[in-house]
Design an enzyme around this catalytic site. Sequence first.
Site, PDB file in Angstrom:
ATOM      1  N   LYS A  52      18.313   0.768  51.342  1.00  0.00           N
ATOM      2  CA  LYS A  52      18.226   2.052  50.631  1.00  0.00           C
ATOM      3  C   LYS A  52      17.310   1.911  49.414  1.00  0.00           C
ATOM      4  O   LYS A  52      16.480   2.775  49.136  1.00  0.00           O
ATOM      5  CB  LYS A  52      19.628   2.506  50.182  1.00  0.00           C
ATOM      6  N   GLN A  96      28.792   2.606  47.500  1.00  0.00           N
ATOM      7  CA  GLN A  96      28.850   2.105  48.877  1.00  0.00           C
ATOM      8  C   GLN A  96      30.309   1.874  49.289  1.00  0.00           C
ATOM      9  O   GLN A  96      31.086   1.265  48.562  1.00  0.00           O
ATOM     10  CB  GLN A  96      28.038   0.800  48.979  1.00  0.00           C
ATOM     11  N   ASP A 119      25.771  11.622  49.016  1.00  0.00           N
ATOM     12  CA  ASP A 119      26.421  11.157  50.252  1.00  0.00           C
ATOM     13  C   ASP A 119      27.156  12.308  50.946  1.00  0.00           C
ATOM     14  O   ASP A 119      27.530  12.189  52.110  1.00  0.00           O
ATOM     15  CB  ASP A 119      27.473  10.087  49.918  1.00  0.00           C
TER      16      ASP A 119
HETATM   17  N1  GUN Z   1      29.350   2.996  54.224  1.00  0.00           N
HETATM   18  C1  GUN Z   1      28.915   3.184  55.489  1.00  0.00           C
HETATM   19  N2  GUN Z   1      28.085   4.226  55.542  1.00  0.00           N
HETATM   20  C2  GUN Z   1      27.979   4.700  54.283  1.00  0.00           C
HETATM   21  C3  GUN Z   1      27.250   5.776  53.711  1.00  0.00           C
HETATM   22  O1  GUN Z   1      26.527   6.535  54.355  1.00  0.00           O
HETATM   23  N3  GUN Z   1      27.407   5.928  52.372  1.00  0.00           N
HETATM   24  C4  GUN Z   1      28.197   5.129  51.630  1.00  0.00           C
HETATM   25  N4  GUN Z   1      28.300   5.378  50.330  1.00  0.00           N
HETATM   26  N5  GUN Z   1      28.903   4.140  52.136  1.00  0.00           N
HETATM   27  C5  GUN Z   1      28.782   3.929  53.455  1.00  0.00           C
END
Ligand code: GUN
Length: 293
Positions: A52, A96, A119
């Site tokens: 990311k 995350q 998100d």
């Molecule tokens: N864990 C797995 N996929 C995601 C996501 O798209 N965003 C976040 N914040 N955590 C995750």
Amino acid sequence: MQLIDGKKVAEEIRNELKLKVDETREKTGKIPGLVAIIVGEDPASKVYVGMKEKACREAGFNSRVHYLPQETKEEELLALVEEYNKDENFHGILVQLPLPKHIDESKIVYAISPAKDVDGFHPFSVGKMVIGQDTFFPCTPFGIVELLKRYNIETKGKHVVVVGRSNIVGKPVANMLLQKKNNANAVVTVCHSAAPDLKKFTLQADILIAAIGKANLITADMIKEGAVVIDVGVNRVEDANAKKGYKIVGDVDFAEVSRKASYITPVPGGVGPMTIAMLLSNTYSAFKKNENI
Ligand code: GUN
């Protein structure tokens, strides 16, 4: 059969965003910013967050990552989120998941300002999505809808069968596709692990979305000839020939199902890369809204 090339589409989206960011920076001197917070040592989470960050930098975004130790207290994490809720240089906040067991995940998600909820996990965003209002959509389902759109795959009146009911993929993608809107307006069925006869449902799918996290669960006998197959699975399976001793496969038996499908996403290179592209897209939207651009 046509392969849905998520890697290529994701790259296009990131390039489109980079052009917009360059133009806005020249005009206003401002750029979008995303902060990611990761707690603990989960290797997969670290890889995702690293990807990311790289994508953000390549698109000209401001990017910051906080790597916090496993023993971080809930109050400390809440305080950090609060700090970034106020920080005008960061338009998106991503914590995350999963978080360590001693931290209440929903408390953290609630603490993120809905204006920075890139998100789309905050109940405020989820609620707006369910009632068909514009909001931040969770990145993976948003990526799936965008892929269908960019491949001109009709969804109106089609039977979409979603296998999986997670809050991150199954529930939101079902909700997004049933809205009375362009690139949606589908008839949606959601199946899950308690379905007694999964095949009975999947055979009816014009568009099948597999997001249940079981390697090769969807076999050729379970799909209709000409179905569109979207595979969200990311499963590790042992592979003695692979350097690492494993390979990543989806929820769909690609070799067999691809013979019957009209369109199919590969794993890797299908839905996965779209998640990051849509995260950047959401961050850019947050930036635009916040800066009145
Ligand atoms: N864990 C797995 N996929 C995601 C996501 O798209 N965003 C976040 N914040 N955590 C995750």
